[in-house]
Design an enzyme around this catalytic site. Structure first.
Site, PDB file in Angstrom:
ATOM      1  N   HIS A 249      -4.683  33.120 -13.513  1.00  0.00           N
ATOM      2  CA  HIS A 249      -5.208  31.599 -13.963  1.00  0.00           C
ATOM      3  C   HIS A 249      -5.140  30.700 -12.851  1.00  0.00           C
ATOM      4  CE1 HIS A 249      -6.449  31.572 -18.371  1.00  0.00           C
ATOM      5  NE2 HIS A 249      -5.402  32.304 -18.501  1.00  0.00           N
TER       6      HIS A 249
ATOM      7  N   GLU B 205      -1.529  35.600 -16.388  1.00  0.00           N
ATOM      8  CA  GLU B 205      -1.199  34.284 -16.161  1.00  0.00           C
ATOM      9  C   GLU B 205      -1.280  33.939 -14.695  1.00  0.00           C
ATOM     10  OE1 GLU B 205      -1.340  32.643 -18.557  1.00  0.00           O
ATOM     11  OE2 GLU B 205      -1.052  33.986 -20.002  1.00  0.00           O
TER      12      GLU B 205
ATOM     13  N   CYS C  80      -6.975  35.113 -24.681  1.00  0.00           N
ATOM     14  CA  CYS C  80      -6.375  33.959 -23.904  1.00  0.00           C
ATOM     15  C   CYS C  80      -6.879  32.852 -24.510  1.00  0.00           C
ATOM     16  CB  CYS C  80      -7.577  33.985 -22.460  1.00  0.00           C
ATOM     17  SG  CYS C  80      -7.070  32.626 -21.532  1.00  0.00           S
ATOM     18  N   LEU C  81      -5.601  31.991 -24.436  1.00  0.00           N
ATOM     19  CA  LEU C  81      -5.869  30.736 -25.370  1.00  0.00           C
ATOM     20  C   LEU C  81      -6.926  29.833 -25.010  1.00  0.00           C
ATOM     21  CD1 LEU C  81      -2.073  29.772 -25.648  1.00  0.00           C
ATOM     22  CD2 LEU C  81      -3.452  30.943 -27.335  1.00  0.00           C
TER      23      LEU C  81
ATOM     24  N   GLY D  38       1.485  33.842 -23.312  1.00  0.00           N
ATOM     25  CA  GLY D  38       1.627  33.155 -21.980  1.00  0.00           C
ATOM     26  C   GLY D  38       0.714  32.040 -21.888  1.00  0.00           C
TER      27      GLY D  38
ATOM     28  N   GLN E  70      -4.171  25.423 -17.726  1.00  0.00           N
ATOM     29  CA  GLN E  70      -4.867  25.690 -19.015  1.00  0.00           C
ATOM     30  C   GLN E  70      -4.590  24.308 -19.888  1.00  0.00           C
ATOM     31  OE1 GLN E  70      -3.150  29.786 -20.047  1.00  0.00           O
ATOM     32  NE2 GLN E  70      -4.928  29.874 -21.288  1.00  0.00           N
TER      33      GLN E  70
HETATM   34 NI    NI Z   1      -5.042  32.999 -20.419  1.00  0.00          NI
END
Ligand code: NI
Length: 166
Positions: free
Chosen positions: A139, A136, A93-94, A46, A51
């Site tokens: 975020h 997500e 999380c990326l 996701g 981001q």
């Molecule tokens: Ni994330």
């Protein structure tokens, strides 16, 4: 399409409130395409627009396993309507590279959103998809899983060791 730079924890843009999308434009469509490319390139399940530095309420998700057909989901202006149950497990999380942690999330989530045609639809998810939907959408309100992690952040190696011990 292009791979965009993923913002990392500490970047103040990750803590900001995102704005609703009013209409589909070529720019928004390009953003969505780039978000998928960026997410797949980073092996994520996701990605939320903040981001990649854009404060719009857009999320892309694909929870399909590496052996499965891709299952891309676009959520514009998503809203959680209902949750049920609980699951406690590993989350990453990326924007927090090389780390993961234990997070409790609902086992089921029902979300209303707009698709790329700006038509309203409903997504229901259990297990990984429910976790991804909640993560997500958090975020979009400036929240990272690190705020609700249980215990310390770990590297994937540490998490695997800990899983063996229990
Ligand atoms: Ni994330």
């Amino acid at each position: 399409m292009a791979i965009r730079r993923i913002r990392e924890i500490g970047d103040p843009i990750l803590n900001k409130q995102c704005k609703s999308v009013k209409e589909m434009t070529p720019r928004v469509q390009e953003l969505i395409d780039d978000m998928f490319e960026t997410m797949y390139d980073a092996n994520g399940v996701g990605l939320a627009a903040p981001q990649v530095g854009i404060l719009k309420r857009i999320v892309v998700i694909d929870c399909a396993g590496s052996e499965e057909e891709p299952d891309p989901i676009v959520l514009i202006n998503p809203e959680i309507l209902e949750t049920d149950g609980e699951q406690t497990g590993q989350e990453g999380c990326l924007s927090v590279p090389g780390k993961c942690g234990i997070v409790t999330r609902p086992m089921y989530a029902k979300v209303r959103a707009l698709n790329e045609e700006m038509e309203e639809y409903i997504v229901e998810g259990e297990e990984l998809l429910a976790r991804a939907l909640c993560h997500e959408i958090d975020h979009l309100d400036g929240h990272l899983y690190t705020e609700i992690v249980e215990g310390d952040l770990m590297t994937p190696e540490e998490a695997a060791e800990r899983a063996e011990e229990t």
